[in-house]
Design a protein around this motif. Structure first.
Motif, PDB file in Angstrom:
ATOM      1  N   GLY A 111      79.943 -36.822 -42.618  1.00  0.00           N
ATOM      2  CA  GLY A 111      78.851 -36.622 -43.574  1.00  0.00           C
ATOM      3  C   GLY A 111      79.085 -37.325 -44.900  1.00  0.00           C
ATOM      4  O   GLY A 111      78.201 -37.385 -45.745  1.00  0.00           O
ATOM      5  N   GLY A 113      79.637 -40.476 -45.291  1.00  0.00           N
ATOM      6  CA  GLY A 113      79.002 -41.795 -45.283  1.00  0.00           C
ATOM      7  C   GLY A 113      79.851 -42.864 -44.600  1.00  0.00           C
ATOM      8  O   GLY A 113      79.682 -44.060 -44.871  1.00  0.00           O
ATOM      9  N   LYS A 114      80.745 -42.444 -43.696  1.00  0.00           N
ATOM     10  CA  LYS A 114      81.635 -43.406 -43.015  1.00  0.00           C
ATOM     11  C   LYS A 114      80.865 -44.450 -42.213  1.00  0.00           C
ATOM     12  O   LYS A 114      81.105 -45.641 -42.351  1.00  0.00           O
ATOM     13  N   THR A 115      79.963 -43.962 -41.353  1.00  0.00           N
ATOM     14  CA  THR A 115      79.260 -44.892 -40.474  1.00  0.00           C
ATOM     15  C   THR A 115      78.371 -45.833 -41.290  1.00  0.00           C
ATOM     16  O   THR A 115      78.339 -47.045 -41.052  1.00  0.00           O
ATOM     17  N   THR A 116      77.695 -45.268 -42.269  1.00  0.00           N
ATOM     18  CA  THR A 116      76.849 -46.074 -43.140  1.00  0.00           C
ATOM     19  C   THR A 116      77.681 -47.133 -43.871  1.00  0.00           C
ATOM     20  O   THR A 116      77.290 -48.304 -43.951  1.00  0.00           O
ATOM     21  N   GLN A 147      74.336 -44.402 -33.942  1.00  0.00           N
ATOM     22  CA  GLN A 147      74.060 -44.811 -35.326  1.00  0.00           C
ATOM     23  C   GLN A 147      74.764 -46.140 -35.632  1.00  0.00           C
ATOM     24  O   GLN A 147      74.171 -47.033 -36.245  1.00  0.00           O
ATOM     25  N   LYS A 253      77.317 -42.298 -52.426  1.00  0.00           N
ATOM     26  CA  LYS A 253      76.258 -41.454 -52.993  1.00  0.00           C
ATOM     27  C   LYS A 253      76.361 -41.356 -54.516  1.00  0.00           C
ATOM     28  O   LYS A 253      75.987 -40.349 -55.119  1.00  0.00           O
ATOM     29  N   ASP A 255      74.628 -42.930 -56.352  1.00  0.00           N
ATOM     30  CA  ASP A 255      73.248 -42.993 -56.827  1.00  0.00           C
ATOM     31  C   ASP A 255      72.671 -41.592 -57.016  1.00  0.00           C
ATOM     32  O   ASP A 255      71.676 -41.430 -57.709  1.00  0.00           O
ATOM     33  N   GLY A 278      79.110 -46.765 -52.921  1.00  0.00           N
ATOM     34  CA  GLY A 278      77.848 -46.676 -52.193  1.00  0.00           C
ATOM     35  C   GLY A 278      76.776 -46.207 -53.150  1.00  0.00           C
ATOM     36  O   GLY A 278      76.933 -45.213 -53.850  1.00  0.00           O
ATOM     37  N   GLU A 281      71.177 -45.638 -49.297  1.00  0.00           N
ATOM     38  CA  GLU A 281      71.290 -45.598 -47.838  1.00  0.00           C
ATOM     39  C   GLU A 281      71.011 -46.946 -47.180  1.00  0.00           C
ATOM     40  O   GLU A 281      71.226 -47.110 -45.991  1.00  0.00           O
TER      41      GLU A 281
END
Ligand code: GDP
Length: 300
Positions: A111, A113-116, A147, A253, A255, A278, A281
Motif C-alpha cells: 500500500g 506505492g511499491k508497484t506504482t 497491476q 504520496k 503530493d 512520488g 499516481e
C-alpha cells in the motif's frame, strides 16, 4: 519539473507560511520558539532535528538582531538544507554491468506505492532509452502482478510473473535470466510487503537478493515509504532496514501531505538518503529528490 514543483508547493506551502509568520513576529519569546518547534514536529521533522533547527535559529536570530522576512527565510532555508544534506549522493544506480543487467529491488509495506514506483521508475529508464525487465515477485496477491503487467505494457517493459503463491525468489531469478537473455540494462523487482514476522520477511528478501546475486548484482534496494503515514510508516521502515541493506528511500504520496518533514527524520534514523519522491499516481509523477527545490517549495 515545474509542474511537479507546483504540486508539491500546494501541499507544503501552509507549513512554510506558518513558520515564516511565526519567525517574523516582533515578539520572539520562549513561547514563540516553542510554537515554532511544535510546528516543525507536526510536519514530521522529528524531535531531534526540530530542536536542533530551533536552537541554531535562536542563536543566529540573536546575533542578527532586527530581522527582515527575507533574512528569516534565508536562515530557515539554511537550517532545513543542513538537516537534509545537499551534497549527499542521491544517484539511483541501475547498471548494466557488461552483459548483465543491474538489478533494483523495490521493498516496503503493501500500500505504500511499491508497484506504482516500480512502474514509474521503468518509465523514466525507458524514456532515457534503456531496456528494462520487470519482475512481479509479490506473488501473494495476483492483483499485484496484474497491476505490474498493466504498468509494463504502458511503459514498454516485459513483465515476468508466476502463479499466485509461487516462490518470490524464483520470480526474481527468472526476471534476471530474462534480462540477461534480452540484453536488458536493468531489472526491477517488485517484492511482497507482508510484515508478517520479521524473520519471515528477512528470509524472503534475503533469498530474493541471494538468488539475484547468482546471476547479476543488486545495485539498489529501494525502500518505499508513504509520506502520509508519519510515525507509523517510520516504524515499518525501521523493520525493513533491520532485515535488508537499504540503499535509498522513495518517499511516495508527497503530493497528499504537508508533512514532508518525514524526509529529514527518515534519513536521520536510517542513515540512507531519500533518492526519489512520488508526487502522484500518474506515470510521470516520480522525480529525483532535489533538496533545494523541496525546501523552496516548503517555504513558498
Ligand atoms: P504497493 O502495495 O506498495 O505496491 O502499492 P501500490 O503501488 O499499489 O500503491 C497503492 C496506492 O497508492 C495506489 O492507489 C497508487 O496509485 C497510490 N500511489 C502510489 N504512489 C503515489 C504517489 O506518489 N502519490 C499518490 N497520490 N498516490 C500514490
Amino acid at each position: 519539473l515545474v509542474r511537479l514543483r507546483a504540486r508539491l508547493a500546494r501541499s507544503q506551502n501552509a507549513l512554510g507560511q506558518g513558520l515564516l509568520t511565526l519567525l517574523s513576529s516582533d515578539k520572539l519569546d520562549d513561547d514563540a520558539w516553542d510554537e515554532i518547534e511544535d510546528t516543525l514536529i507536526t510536519a514530521d521533522i522529528g524531535v531531534t532535528s526540530a530542536s536542533q533547527i530551533v536552537e541554531n535559529l535562536r542563536t543566529k536570530v540573536k546575533v542578527l538582531g532586527g530581522r527582515t522576512p527575507d533574512e528569516v527565510r534565508g536562515l530557515l532555508r539554511e537550517e532545513l538544507l543542513a538537516q537534509i544534506g545537499t551534497d549527499t549522493d542521491r544517484t539511483v544506480r541501475t547498471g548494466p554491468h557488461g552483459d548483465r543487467p543491474g538489478v533494483v529491488m523495490v521493498v516496503g509495506v503493501n500500500g505504500t506505492g511499491k508497484t506504482t514506483t516500480t512502474g514509474k521508475l521503468a518509465r523514466v529508464l525507458v524514456g532515457d532509452g534503456r531496456s528494462v525487465v520487470l519482475g512481479a515477485a509479490d506473488t501473494f496477491r495476483a492483483a499485484a502482478a496484474d497491476q505490474l503487467e498493466t504498468w509494463g505494457s504502458r511503459v514498454g517493459a516485459p513483465v515476468v510473473r508466476k502463479d499466485e503463491g509461487a516462490d518470490p525468489a524464483s520470480v526474481a531469478f527468472d526476471a534476471v535470466s530474462r534480462g540477461i537473455e534480452e540484453g536488458a540494462d536493468t531489472v526491477i523487482v517488485d517484492t511482497a510487503g507482508r510484515l508478517h514476522t520479521k524473520t519471515g520477511l528477512m528470509d524472503e528478501l534475503g533469498k530474493v537478493k541471494r538468488v539475484v546475486e547468482k546471476k547479476s548484482q543488486v545495485d539498489e534496494v529501494l525502500l518505499v515509504l508513504d509520506a502520509t503515514t508519519g510515525q507509523n510508516g517510520l516504524r515499518q521502515a525501521r523493520v525493513f532496514a533491520e532485515v535488508v541493506n537499504i540503499t535509498g528511500i522513495v518517499l511516495t504520496k508527497l503530493d497528499g501531505t504537508a508533512k514532508g518533514g518525514i524526509i529529514v527524520q527518515v534519513q536521520r534514523e536510517l542513515g540512507v538518503p531519500v533518492k526519489l519522491v512520488g508526487l502522484g499516481e500518474g506515470p510521470d509523477d516520480l522525480a529525483p529528490f532535489d533538496p533545494e527545490g523541496f525546501v523552496d517549495a516548503v517555504l513558498g
